[in-house]
Design a protein around this motif. Sequence first.
Motif, PDB file in Angstrom:
ATOM      1  N   MET A 246       0.832  -1.207   0.000  1.00 42.06           N
ATOM      2  CA  MET A 246       0.000   0.000   0.000  1.00 42.06           C
ATOM      3  C   MET A 246       0.864   1.253   0.000  1.00 42.06           C
ATOM      4  O   MET A 246       0.575   2.222  -0.714  1.00 42.06           O
ATOM      5  CB  MET A 246      -0.932  -0.016   1.203  1.00 42.06           C
ATOM      6  CG  MET A 246      -2.021  -1.077   1.140  1.00 42.06           C
ATOM      7  SD  MET A 246      -3.065  -1.137   2.616  1.00 42.06           S
ATOM      8  CE  MET A 246      -3.850   0.476   2.514  1.00 42.06           C
ATOM      9  N   ASN A 247       1.940   1.249   0.788  1.00 40.06           N
ATOM     10  CA  ASN A 247       2.848   2.403   0.811  1.00 40.06           C
ATOM     11  C   ASN A 247       3.511   2.599  -0.553  1.00 40.06           C
ATOM     12  O   ASN A 247       3.672   3.738  -1.020  1.00 40.06           O
ATOM     13  CB  ASN A 247       3.912   2.212   1.893  1.00 40.06           C
ATOM     14  CG  ASN A 247       3.358   2.324   3.297  1.00 40.06           C
ATOM     15  OD1 ASN A 247       2.297   2.929   3.499  1.00 40.06           O
ATOM     16  ND2 ASN A 247       4.036   1.744   4.262  1.00 40.06           N
ATOM     17  N   ALA A 248       3.890   1.482  -1.191  1.00 39.38           N
ATOM     18  CA  ALA A 248       4.501   1.578  -2.516  1.00 39.38           C
ATOM     19  C   ALA A 248       3.507   2.147  -3.516  1.00 39.38           C
ATOM     20  O   ALA A 248       3.860   3.003  -4.342  1.00 39.38           O
ATOM     21  CB  ALA A 248       4.989   0.197  -2.963  1.00 39.38           C
ATOM     22  N   SER A 251       3.116   5.883  -3.052  1.00 42.25           N
ATOM     23  CA  SER A 251       4.288   6.605  -3.579  1.00 42.25           C
ATOM     24  C   SER A 251       4.248   6.661  -5.098  1.00 42.25           C
ATOM     25  O   SER A 251       4.603   7.690  -5.702  1.00 42.25           O
ATOM     26  CB  SER A 251       5.577   5.909  -3.115  1.00 42.25           C
ATOM     27  OG  SER A 251       5.687   5.927  -1.713  1.00 42.25           O
ATOM     28  N   ILE A 252       3.806   5.586  -5.741  1.00 41.64           N
ATOM     29  CA  ILE A 252       3.712   5.559  -7.205  1.00 41.64           C
ATOM     30  C   ILE A 252       2.675   6.566  -7.693  1.00 41.64           C
ATOM     31  O   ILE A 252       2.898   7.280  -8.677  1.00 41.64           O
ATOM     32  CB  ILE A 252       3.369   4.132  -7.684  1.00 41.64           C
ATOM     33  CG1 ILE A 252       4.582   3.222  -7.497  1.00 41.64           C
ATOM     34  CG2 ILE A 252       2.929   4.130  -9.149  1.00 41.64           C
ATOM     35  CD1 ILE A 252       4.299   1.750  -7.752  1.00 41.64           C
ATOM     36  N   ASP A 257       1.732  11.722 -10.434  1.00 45.11           N
ATOM     37  CA  ASP A 257       1.160  13.071 -10.444  1.00 45.11           C
ATOM     38  C   ASP A 257       2.225  14.100 -10.816  1.00 45.11           C
ATOM     39  O   ASP A 257       1.937  15.082 -11.513  1.00 45.11           O
ATOM     40  CB  ASP A 257       0.576  13.410  -9.063  1.00 45.11           C
ATOM     41  CG  ASP A 257      -0.741  12.693  -8.805  1.00 45.11           C
ATOM     42  OD1 ASP A 257      -1.370  12.252  -9.790  1.00 45.11           O
ATOM     43  OD2 ASP A 257      -1.135  12.575  -7.628  1.00 45.11           O
ATOM     44  N   ARG A 258       3.459  13.870 -10.348  1.00 49.91           N
ATOM     45  CA  ARG A 258       4.556  14.797 -10.646  1.00 49.91           C
ATOM     46  C   ARG A 258       5.128  14.549 -12.038  1.00 49.91           C
ATOM     47  O   ARG A 258       5.512  15.492 -12.733  1.00 49.91           O
ATOM     48  CB  ARG A 258       5.675  14.657  -9.609  1.00 49.91           C
ATOM     49  CG  ARG A 258       5.277  15.005  -8.191  1.00 49.91           C
ATOM     50  CD  ARG A 258       6.510  15.220  -7.310  1.00 49.91           C
ATOM     51  NE  ARG A 258       7.463  14.131  -7.418  1.00 49.91           N
ATOM     52  CZ  ARG A 258       7.435  13.038  -6.647  1.00 49.91           C
ATOM     53  NH1 ARG A 258       6.480  12.918  -5.732  1.00 49.91           N
ATOM     54  NH2 ARG A 258       8.348  12.115  -6.782  1.00 49.91           N
ATOM     55  N   LYS A 263       7.021   5.627 -16.866  1.00 48.68           N
ATOM     56  CA  LYS A 263       6.542   4.252 -16.979  1.00 48.68           C
ATOM     57  C   LYS A 263       6.945   3.491 -15.722  1.00 48.68           C
ATOM     58  O   LYS A 263       8.110   3.497 -15.321  1.00 48.68           O
ATOM     59  CB  LYS A 263       7.121   3.575 -18.219  1.00 48.68           C
ATOM     60  CG  LYS A 263       6.591   4.151 -19.523  1.00 48.68           C
ATOM     61  CD  LYS A 263       6.900   3.258 -20.705  1.00 48.68           C
ATOM     62  CE  LYS A 263       6.230   3.759 -21.977  1.00 48.68           C
ATOM     63  NZ  LYS A 263       6.409   2.847 -23.120  1.00 48.68           N
ATOM     64  N   ILE A 264       5.962   2.836 -15.120  1.00 46.21           N
ATOM     65  CA  ILE A 264       6.171   2.114 -13.872  1.00 46.21           C
ATOM     66  C   ILE A 264       6.022   0.621 -14.132  1.00 46.21           C
ATOM     67  O   ILE A 264       5.098   0.182 -14.814  1.00 46.21           O
ATOM     68  CB  ILE A 264       5.160   2.552 -12.791  1.00 46.21           C
ATOM     69  CG1 ILE A 264       5.191   4.074 -12.608  1.00 46.21           C
ATOM     70  CG2 ILE A 264       5.428   1.828 -11.483  1.00 46.21           C
ATOM     71  CD1 ILE A 264       6.478   4.602 -12.020  1.00 46.21           C
TER      72      ILE A 264
END
Length: 338
Positions: A246-248, A251-252, A257-258, A263-264
Amino acid sequence: MKYKNLDFGKSLVYLPKSTVEIINNKSVTFTTGDIITLKIILHNERGDVLTDGGDFIKIWMTEKGAGSVGYVVDYGNGTYIGVIKALWSGSPHIKISLSFPKESIGLFVNYMYRNGMLRTLKGVFKNARGETDKTINHPEYSCRQINPSVTWNISSPVGYVYNKTWHNLLCQNTVEPSYNRYLSCLRNREIYMVGDSTVRQWLSSMAEIFNLALSVKRTSAALRGYHHLIKACSLVPLSVYEEHVMNAKDSIVKFLDRVPGAKIFIKGPHSLEYNNGVPYDFVRYLQDKIIFKIFDNIKHKVVYLNEWDMTVASESKAIHPSNDLIHQMVQDLLSYIC
C-alpha cells in the motif's frame, strides 16, 4: 503435436496411486494452438481418493529449448483440472508437480498466525518407501503500444520459451536485442530500480547488455555476490506485506502526479524451490492476490511483469535465476519501453 507421456514431479512420488488422464482428446495428438485438458485425481498411500482440495499443483510442458506453463483448477474434492496450451509443434513432455500438500501449507499458515514474524520452520516427514519450427501466431501490437492493464491478466500462459528465447503472448517485441537500438531508445531517460538481490541481477544484466561501467564503489562482479544477511527474521505476516504494498502504491500515485509520462513496472515473483520448508508457490499466490487488489484502480498506469510463467516454463528453481534467464527478463522489460 504428440505428447509422449506425463511426468510427475519429484514431490508426487509419495502419491504413487494418483491418476492423470487427458479428457478432451483421447488420441493425445494435438494441433498447435489447441487447449489440452487433464483430469488429476489425488490418492493417499492406501489408494483412497482424497476427499478435499487445497493442495498446490503446478503444470507445465517442456522440450529441449522450449517450455510453457498452464494453470490448475481445484474442485475441492481431491480432483483437479489442469489446462495447458499447445504453443509449438514437437513432442514435449507435460509435467505435473505437487508443489506443496495442504498439510504443509496448514503448518506454515498456522505457525505464521500464532507467531507473527517468522524464522524458518522445517519439518521432514518420511515413510517406508521437437519435430518442426512451427509456433502459434504472435500478437499484432508491440509491447510499448498496449495498455498496461493487459499485463495484469493472470491467465497462464502469458508467454512461452522456444529456442531458449522468451516469447510474450500479450504483445510483440518489435525491437531486436541490439545495443545501439536500446541505447538510442533510452537516451536521456532515467531508470530507477528498487528491490532485492534479483533486481540487482537486473542492474548487472543491464550493465552487461549496454557495456556500461557502474559508477559505484562496488564493481558489477562484486555486486552479484554482495549481500547484507538479515539474521533476525526471514518472513513477515501478510498484514505487514500488505502495508508495504500500500505504501509503494501511494508513492507511485504521487510520483505519477509529478511525472505523468513516467513508466512504472512491477516485477512479479519468480518460481523457486528451496529446502527450508516455506511453500513458495502458496506464498506467491497470496502475494499476487494482495498486489492485484491494491493496484486494481491504477492497473492502466503500471505494467506487471509476470516472471512466474517465464521461470516455470524454463524449469528454473534457483533463488537467483541464471544470467541467461535474467537477460530474457530484462529484454522483456525493455520491450515495454522501446
